[in-house]
Design an enzyme around this catalytic site. Structure first.
Site, mmCIF file in Angstrom:
data_model
loop_
_atom_site.group_PDB
_atom_site.id
_atom_site.type_symbol
_atom_site.label_atom_id
_atom_site.label_comp_id
_atom_site.label_asym_id
_atom_site.label_seq_id
_atom_site.Cartn_x
_atom_site.Cartn_y
_atom_site.Cartn_z
ATOM 1 N N HIS A 281 34.920 65.740 44.001
ATOM 2 C CA HIS A 281 37.210 65.791 43.963
ATOM 3 C C HIS A 281 38.106 64.308 44.218
ATOM 4 O O HIS A 281 37.567 64.107 44.763
ATOM 5 C CB HIS A 281 37.129 66.914 44.271
ATOM 6 C CG HIS A 281 36.961 66.668 45.993
ATOM 7 N ND1 HIS A 281 35.823 67.001 46.318
ATOM 8 C CD2 HIS A 281 38.111 66.621 47.194
ATOM 9 C CE1 HIS A 281 35.582 66.811 47.776
ATOM 10 N NE2 HIS A 281 37.163 66.731 48.412
ATOM 11 N N ASN B 135 37.215 60.387 48.311
ATOM 12 C CA ASN B 135 35.855 60.959 50.265
ATOM 13 C C ASN B 135 34.660 60.713 49.284
ATOM 14 O O ASN B 135 34.799 61.437 48.652
ATOM 15 C CB ASN B 135 36.672 61.907 50.412
ATOM 16 C CG ASN B 135 38.377 61.709 51.321
ATOM 17 O OD1 ASN B 135 38.978 60.526 51.394
ATOM 18 N ND2 ASN B 135 38.767 62.543 51.585
ATOM 19 N N VAL C 270 34.118 68.337 51.168
ATOM 20 C CA VAL C 270 33.606 69.211 50.161
ATOM 21 C C VAL C 270 32.431 68.679 49.176
ATOM 22 O O VAL C 270 32.979 67.825 48.534
ATOM 23 C CB VAL C 270 34.211 70.421 49.157
ATOM 24 C CG1 VAL C 270 33.628 71.123 47.979
ATOM 25 C CG2 VAL C 270 35.228 70.819 50.083
ATOM 26 N N ASP D 248 45.676 71.936 46.832
ATOM 27 C CA ASP D 248 44.717 71.890 47.812
ATOM 28 C C ASP D 248 45.265 73.164 48.860
ATOM 29 O O ASP D 248 46.279 73.552 49.138
ATOM 30 C CB ASP D 248 44.900 71.448 48.637
ATOM 31 C CG ASP D 248 43.358 70.609 49.347
ATOM 32 O OD1 ASP D 248 42.966 69.970 49.127
ATOM 33 O OD2 ASP D 248 43.839 71.472 50.930
ATOM 34 N N ILE D 249 44.422 73.915 49.047
ATOM 35 C CA ILE D 249 44.668 75.175 50.093
ATOM 36 C C ILE D 249 45.114 74.316 51.619
ATOM 37 O O ILE D 249 45.678 75.560 52.367
ATOM 38 C CB ILE D 249 42.915 76.387 50.196
ATOM 39 C CG1 ILE D 249 43.277 77.434 51.181
ATOM 40 C CG2 ILE D 249 42.214 75.129 51.821
ATOM 41 C CD1 ILE D 249 42.474 78.024 50.920
HETATM 42 P P1 5GP Z 1 37.091 66.368 51.153
HETATM 43 O O1 5GP Z 1 37.807 66.099 52.810
HETATM 44 O O2 5GP Z 1 35.756 66.816 50.915
HETATM 45 O O3 5GP Z 1 37.746 65.389 50.684
HETATM 46 O O4 5GP Z 1 38.245 67.464 50.898
HETATM 47 C C1 5GP Z 1 38.138 68.774 50.777
HETATM 48 C C2 5GP Z 1 39.540 69.682 50.684
HETATM 49 O O5 5GP Z 1 39.467 71.153 50.073
HETATM 50 C C3 5GP Z 1 40.186 69.726 51.353
HETATM 51 O O6 5GP Z 1 41.953 69.141 51.678
HETATM 52 C C4 5GP Z 1 40.848 71.330 51.621
HETATM 53 O O7 5GP Z 1 41.976 71.294 52.285
HETATM 54 C C5 5GP Z 1 40.325 72.131 50.770
HETATM 55 N N1 5GP Z 1 40.272 72.911 50.252
HETATM 56 C C6 5GP Z 1 38.460 73.375 51.030
HETATM 57 N N2 5GP Z 1 38.028 75.146 50.619
HETATM 58 C C7 5GP Z 1 39.004 74.886 49.717
HETATM 59 C C8 5GP Z 1 39.184 76.468 49.376
HETATM 60 O O8 5GP Z 1 38.330 77.490 49.358
HETATM 61 N N3 5GP Z 1 40.095 75.970 48.019
HETATM 62 C C9 5GP Z 1 40.814 75.508 47.923
HETATM 63 N N4 5GP Z 1 41.978 75.166 47.063
HETATM 64 N N5 5GP Z 1 41.091 74.532 48.470
HETATM 65 C C10 5GP Z 1 39.926 73.873 49.341
#
Ligand code: 5GP
Length: 124
Positions: free
Chosen positions: A106, A93, A102, A35-36
């Protein structure tokens, strides 16, 4: 709730190699990368290669092979990261109320002493 898969979501771009990622594991079914913005010492995102919006899309429409491949990869990553023994969290989520940002399914794999309310002095 999101119903139509958007090919331009950020994880679709990572899968196509248009955006780089810090890859942890890849096979025919999945890609996993760090995760970034990590929220734990280990914070890996595991995604299927198929175009599924969410865990409910994946569960309803994924093939048996894709679903088996996904969870086999999760177990393999947990072992390789050394968190299978100590324990970890896996979080998916989903949708608006689930806080999904996103729209490509995932699972967050979070490990490294995050389950305890307080850490032991030695960090274990
Ligand atoms: P969500 O809230 O959709 O469950 O989590 C999305 C996750 O994706 C977040 O923890 C965020 O930090 C991670 N994320 C968003 N954009 C990127 C990216 O470009 N690269 C990586 N490695 N992680 C990302």
């Amino acid at each position: 709730m999101m119903h139509i898969y958007d090919d331009n979501n950020i994880f679709a771009k990572i899968l196509r190699g248009e955006i780089p990622c810090d890859k942890v594991y890849e096979d025919d079914y999945v890609l996993a990368f760090n995760d970034i913005a990590p929220k734990a010492p280990v914070h890996v995102l595991l995604i299927p290669k198929g175009s599924y919006i969410s865990i409910d899309d994946f569960g309803a429409n994924g093939s048996a092979e894709e679903i088996k491949g996904f969870y086999a990869a999760l177990a393999k990553i947990a072992r390789e990261k050394g968190i299978a023994e100590t324990g970890f969290r896996s979080i998916a989520n989903t949708g608006v109320h689930g806080g999904q940002e996103v729209a490509h399914f995932h699972v967050h794999i979070l490990g490294g002493n995050i389950g305890r309310k307080t850490a032991r002095p030695d960090g274990s």
